[in-house]
Structure formats: C-alpha cells, structure tokens
Write a protein that holds these residues in place. Structure first.
Motif, short mmCIF file in Angstrom:
data_model
loop_
_atom_site.label_atom_id
_atom_site.label_comp_id
_atom_site.label_asym_id
_atom_site.label_seq_id
_atom_site.Cartn_x
_atom_site.Cartn_y
_atom_site.Cartn_z
N TYR A 1 -8.48 20.32 8.29
CA TYR A 1 -9.72 19.99 7.58
C TYR A 1 -9.45 19.52 6.15
O TYR A 1 -10.12 18.60 5.66
N LEU A 2 -8.50 20.12 5.47
CA LEU A 2 -8.22 19.71 4.10
C LEU A 2 -7.64 18.31 4.04
O LEU A 2 -7.73 17.64 3.00
N ALA A 3 -7.05 17.84 5.14
CA ALA A 3 -6.47 16.49 5.14
C ALA A 3 -7.53 15.43 4.90
O ALA A 3 -7.26 14.41 4.25
N SER A 4 -8.74 15.65 5.38
CA SER A 4 -9.79 14.62 5.22
C SER A 4 -10.14 14.38 3.75
O SER A 4 -10.13 13.22 3.30
N PRO A 5 -10.44 15.41 2.95
CA PRO A 5 -10.70 15.12 1.54
C PRO A 5 -9.47 14.59 0.81
O PRO A 5 -9.61 13.82 -0.15
N LEU A 6 -8.27 14.96 1.25
CA LEU A 6 -7.07 14.41 0.61
C LEU A 6 -6.95 12.91 0.87
O LEU A 6 -6.61 12.14 -0.03
N TRP A 7 -7.23 12.49 2.11
CA TRP A 7 -7.22 11.05 2.40
C TRP A 7 -8.33 10.35 1.61
O TRP A 7 -8.16 9.21 1.17
N LEU A 8 -9.45 11.02 1.44
CA LEU A 8 -10.55 10.44 0.66
C LEU A 8 -10.14 10.26 -0.79
O LEU A 8 -10.44 9.23 -1.42
N VAL A 9 -9.45 11.26 -1.35
CA VAL A 9 -8.96 11.16 -2.73
C VAL A 9 -7.95 10.02 -2.84
O VAL A 9 -7.93 9.27 -3.83
N LEU A 10 -7.08 9.89 -1.82
CA LEU A 10 -6.10 8.80 -1.84
C LEU A 10 -6.80 7.44 -1.85
O LEU A 10 -6.41 6.53 -2.59
N LEU A 11 -7.86 7.32 -1.05
CA LEU A 11 -8.61 6.06 -1.04
C LEU A 11 -9.26 5.80 -2.39
O LEU A 11 -9.21 4.67 -2.92
N ALA A 12 -9.83 6.84 -3.00
CA ALA A 12 -10.50 6.68 -4.29
C ALA A 12 -9.50 6.30 -5.38
O ALA A 12 -9.77 5.41 -6.21
N THR A 13 -8.35 6.96 -5.42
CA THR A 13 -7.35 6.63 -6.44
C THR A 13 -6.78 5.24 -6.23
O THR A 13 -6.40 4.56 -7.19
N SER A 14 -6.71 4.79 -4.98
CA SER A 14 -6.23 3.43 -4.72
C SER A 14 -7.23 2.40 -5.24
O SER A 14 -6.84 1.33 -5.74
N ILE A 15 -8.53 2.72 -5.12
CA ILE A 15 -9.54 1.81 -5.67
C ILE A 15 -9.42 1.75 -7.20
O ILE A 15 -9.46 0.66 -7.80
N VAL A 16 -9.24 2.92 -7.82
CA VAL A 16 -9.07 2.95 -9.27
C VAL A 16 -7.83 2.18 -9.68
O VAL A 16 -7.83 1.42 -10.67
N ALA A 17 -6.75 2.35 -8.91
CA ALA A 17 -5.50 1.64 -9.23
C ALA A 17 -5.68 0.13 -9.12
O ALA A 17 -5.03 -0.64 -9.85
N ALA A 18 -6.54 -0.30 -8.18
CA ALA A 18 -6.78 -1.74 -8.05
C ALA A 18 -7.60 -2.26 -9.22
O ALA A 18 -7.44 -3.42 -9.65
N VAL A 19 -8.49 -1.42 -9.76
CA VAL A 19 -9.32 -1.83 -10.88
C VAL A 19 -8.54 -1.83 -12.18
O VAL A 19 -8.65 -2.76 -13.00
#
Length: 588
Positions: A359-377
């Motif tokens: 279950y904790l893997a899901s929010p971790l993948w979500l954080v990874l997606l969010a940080t990748s968006i920030v990194a692109a910006v």
C-alpha cells in the motif's frame, strides 16, 4: 541450507541488484550534465519503489520454472474430526447456506461426511439478516446427513470481528476437533479437496496451517472477470514462486485454509493493540499475524498453489474493490506496530513489511510522479554538482522499464502454457493470449485510478481515520455514471490539475505524463463501464477453465440455489421461522 532459504536469498540479491542498477542508471542519465536535489530524491524513490516491484515479478518468474501440481493426494482419509467454520456477517443467507449444502453433499459423495462438521458462526447485526438466517438454517437442516453435523450460533456482540468469531469457537468448542477449515461466507470447496487437506494435516504432525490458492468464480462484469482470469491463470504461478521462498513459513489469507486446532489455540491468541483505531484496537489483517505466531511456535505454515477445488467470489466493480482494499490497507499498516514483537522469525517480519509496502508503494509512486513534474518545470534546481552525465533520458523510459517488469512474467506464463498444455484449459493459446492482452490493457487503464485510491487509503490511515469493517456487497453491482462520478470526482480534478499545470509550465513533459493522467481523467467512465456484465458481449475475453468445465461443487451450489429459490418453502412457513429464534448449538 534449506531450499527455501536459498531461494529467498537468491531472489533478494537479484532484486536488490536490479533495483540498485536501475536507480543508478536513472541518476546517471537524469540531468543535463548535472545532478540536482530533485534528482537525488527521485533516484531514492526509484530504488525503493522499484525493489518491491521487481520483487513481485521475481516471484512470478521463479514460479514459471517451478513444477505444477494439479491433483490432490490420494490415500486413506484422515481419522481426526474436522470442523468447517463459516463466519458470516449480514450475508445473503440463502446463497451462503446453499454453499454449505453443496459442500455437504460433496463430502457425502466422498463417503467420509461423518468426520466433517459445519459450524455457521454468525456475527450479523441487521435483524433482517438474522431472520433470514433462521429461515435458511431450518432449510439447511433438511439436507442429507445434516443431523448432528451442521450447527449454527450467533453472537450478540461481534467483538474482534471475524478473528474474534473464530477465536470464540476455538475457545468454547475447539477441543472436539483435530482440524478446522476456515472459510469466508463466499468460499466454496470440493469435498475431495477438503478430504485431501485433512489427510495432509494428519500425515505431517508439524503442519499447523495449510493454505490453498482460491480461484474466483461467478464473476460477470468486465472488472470481475478480469480479476477472475488473473486469479485462475496468473496467480498460481506467482504463488508457486512465493511458495519456493516461503517454505514452511508461508502465508495465511484468512480463508480457504485448514489449521490444526491445537496449534491454533495455543499459538494464535491475538492482542488488542493499545490506543484507538486505525493503529490501535483489534487487528484487522489478523491472518498474517496468525501465520507469524504459528511459525514462531515452531509449526509449519504451507501454501499449496496446485491444490484444485478451492473457490471464492470477488468484487464486481472498482468501488467494492476499493472498499475492501481500504480495510486491508488499514490492517496491513497496523503491522508496523508488530515488527519488533519478540520471537518472530525474520521472514515473518519481512512479510509484514512487504504487506505494508503493498500500500505504501502507491503514494511513493505518486510522489515520484510529482517530483518528476517539478523537475521538468525547474530542471537543475537546486543544483548540487555538474559534470556527471550526458543528456537526460526522458522520464517515459522509466515507465517503459516498469511496464516490462510487470508484463514480462505474464508473457512467460503464457509461453509456458503453450508447451505444458495449461493453455488448453483456458480455451487454447490464442484465447489465452487475447485474455492476457486484455488483462494487461485493462490493468494499465485502471492503474492510475487504483494508485490514487490506494494513496487516499494510506493518507486516511496516517491521518487517523478509521475505516472500520464495512459489510461486503456480493454479486453483480452495476455502478451508474453518476455514482461513479460521485466516487471519483476528486481523481478527475487531480488529473486535470496535473495535466493542465504541466501543459502550461512544461509542455515538453506532457507526452510522458499523458499515459498516467488521461485514464484518470475518465475514471468515472472506466468505473461505470467495467461494472457491466460482459460474458455475452465478449465470450472469449477472460475465459477460465471453471467456465469451460464447471466444478462439481459449483454445479451443485447452483442447482441447490435454484431449487431453494423456486419457492418450495411457503411464505407462511418463512414467516413462522423468521419469528422463531434459532439457538446456536455447537458441540462442547
């Protein structure tokens, strides 16, 4: 070194090497000749999340090369008495009791019914359900050889829920039996399978628990049939691989498993955790804990993925699935308080962690997606040092790596089925291929929605919100578009904000963000569409062997249900029975 230990360490080392190697490559090619703090954070997330992703696939790959075992053991039946426990909570009494009737007839056909009793353990609180239980228990007592073998009792207070229900029976009546087969209200098992399990328990005096891998039956919706197919075609291979590593410290999933009553009574008393739910109170995911306690006491806990004749029903739509998943999430996260419990074997502690990470893997993948968006910006911010790597590899390459990790085991299972004849049980290789591809497509489309639902469940638990133990709505439950929108509007909003913000601030990143956000934008449509019956419209898709050749006990259940539903009991008779309290009698 024991065989299971060898497999464990091999899988751990391979998984660790692949996850660390992948995270290094991600870091190596993540920046324009420089490394930022965001790159470090994302690399750590890739390493940690990727480990558990690869771990699950590693088990499946090991299972592909393990030997399949199809038939139950033969030999004389066990001499010890076995009780079949059926805990119920506001269930459809007619459907549930018809399952008991079918299993009873199957045991009679085996010629050993006198050694197997049924105990219906009701925790129902709705008076309508209680009244119907009285009606259909009276009908159940008209079944062959039911006298002195089929019992019913109802607790006024459902303390400890299902685990407390079973514990109450073991405490007051367990001494009358050597073994107990623990079922769920929707469980169904062949008499030959039940007899084989008792025989296995008697042959091995150190075997404390034997877990089967249930196949899902009676699914009618697109969502339900995809899970049914995965459970029948894919899950046994995953379970075989896991069994190689688990050895005698295997899992218990709370149902369709047989326990040695003496071992269970002596080892599996569950504590009530201090504090209030969600982290305190009664343990929701009690099965993992009971398996760990049996192992701690020196009993074997085994799973047999090849044992046929074990069935259950599954959720028919995403909303019901998410409701059940919310309870499991809370129960698994409770296990964090048990990691330091004295005397547990390290594999049991690892199993707790693995259950939490499911279950904790899901929010971790979500954080990874969010940080990748920030990194692109804001690339290269905050910059740490330069001169590390060449031009960056697009983030979508990470998605490709994840897809390969998830899809490869399914392809290997399909290929093995071509050579050992397994695909023939599912209509042939071409039909199995269509179903495997359909499962991959559907699971991919639903992945963003499921990820966000699980992330919300984790957030609710961490915020101290108790999800309780909601009653399960079994059977086909069509979800209207309005209801689907009401349940998932927040998913649409989050996806729209992520995609819209990225288009405005980093349009080049939209191409790799789209696969994650576009399915989430249409989450209500997916939830509603997948809740529709599909077998007539798509007869080939998700075909299973149980549909092609129904199990005898399944045929018996359907016939019994049809007979009972035909109205052979008058309304006046039902009213009289409903007004009569059925006392619970179990052998002392």
């Amino acid at each position: 070194m024991r065989r299971s230990v060898l497999f464990r360490w091999s899988a751990l080392l391979i998984t660790l090497a692949l996850s660390l190697g992948g995270s290094y490559l991600f870091l190596r090619f993540s920046g324009e000749g420089s490394i930022s703090l965001l790159d470090i954070i994302r690399t750590l997330l890739v390493a940690f999340s990727g480990f558990w992703l690869v771990w699950g696939s590693a088990a499946a790959v090991m299972g592909v090369f393990a030997t399949r075992r199809r038939e139950p053991e033969t030999g004389p039946a066990a001499t010890g008495a076995t009780v079949i426990l059926v805990p119920i909570y506001n269930e459809d009494a007619m459907v549930t009791f018809a399952r008991i009737a079918a299993m009873n007839r199957s045991l009679i056909a085996e010629g050993v019914a006198d050694r197997f009793h049924f105990a219906i353990l009701s925790d129902s609180q709705a008076m309508e359900s209680v009244a119907q239980e009285a009606v259909w228990f009276e009908r159940l007592l008209q079944e062959p050889q039911s006298a002195g073998r089929i019992f019913y009792r109802r607790r006024e207070r459902n303390v400890g829920r299902k685990a407390g229900n079973v514990e109450d029976f073991i405490t007051h009546s367990g001494a009358a039996y050597e073994y107990a087969l623990i079922l769920d209200a929707d469980s169904l098992m062949e008499g030959s399978t039940i007899v084989a399990m008792a025989r296995r328990m008697e042959r091995d005096p150190q075997l404390g628990l034997l877990q089967t891998v249930p196949h899902i039956i009676n699914a009618r919706t697109l969502f339900g049939r995809s899970i049914q197919f995965a459970a029948a075609y894919l899950s046994p291979t995953f379970a075989r691989g896991a069994a190689l590593m688990q050895g005698d410290e295997g899992p218990y999933w709370g149902h369709n498993a047989m326990v040695r009553v003496r071992a269970f009574a002596a080892s599996c008393g569950l504590p009530e955790l201090s504090g209030t739910p969600p982290f305190g109170g009664h343990i929701l995911s009690h099965d993992y804990v009971e398996a760990a306690l049996l192992s701690r006491a020196g009993w074997k806990v085994q799973v047999d993925p090849g044992m046929p004749g074990s069935y259950e029903e599954g959720p028919e739509n995403i909303i019901e699935y998410a409701k059940r998943d919310r309870r499991w999430c809370q129960g698994n996260l409770q296990h964090g308080r048990l990691l330091a419990a004295p005397g547990l074997k390290w594999w049991s502690r690892f199993t707790f962690i693995r259950g939490m990470m499911a279950y904790l893997a899901s929010p971790l993948w979500l954080v990874l997606l969010a940080t990748s968006i920030v990194a692109a910006v804001v690339p290269d911010w905050p910059r740490l040092f330069a001169g590390f790597g060449p031009a960056p590899v697009p983030v979508w390459m990470l998605g490709v790596a994840v897809a390969v990790t998830l899809v490869l085991p399914k392809v290997l299972i399909l290929l093995r089925g071509m050579f050992d004849g397994h695909n023939r049980r599912f209509g042939g290789t071409l039909v199995a291929l269509v179903s495997v591809l359909g499962e991959i497509v559907l699971s991919t489309l639903l992945a963003p929605t499921m990820l966000l639902l699980q992330s919300r469940a984790v957030a609710q638990v961490l915020l101290g919100l108790d999800g309780g133990w909601p009653a399960t709505r079994r059977g086909q439950n069509y979800v209207s578009l309005v209801d689907a929108l009401r349940a998932s509007w927040w998913i649409v909003v989050l996806a729209a904000l992520a995609l819209g913000g990225t288009m405005a601030l980093a349009p080049a990143a939209v191409i790799w963000l789209a696969p994650a956000t576009l399915p989430a934008l249409v989450a209500p449509l997916l939830i509603s569409a997948t809740s529709h019956p599909t077998r007539r419209a798509l007869p080939i898709l998700f075909r299973t062997e149980i549909e092609l050749a129904p199990s005898p006990v399944l045929v018996a259940h359907r016939a019994t249900l049809a007979h009972w539903a035909s109205g052979d009991m008058t309304l006046e008779h039902q009213a009289v029975l409903a007004a009569t309290s059925v006392s619970g009698h179990v052998p002392a």
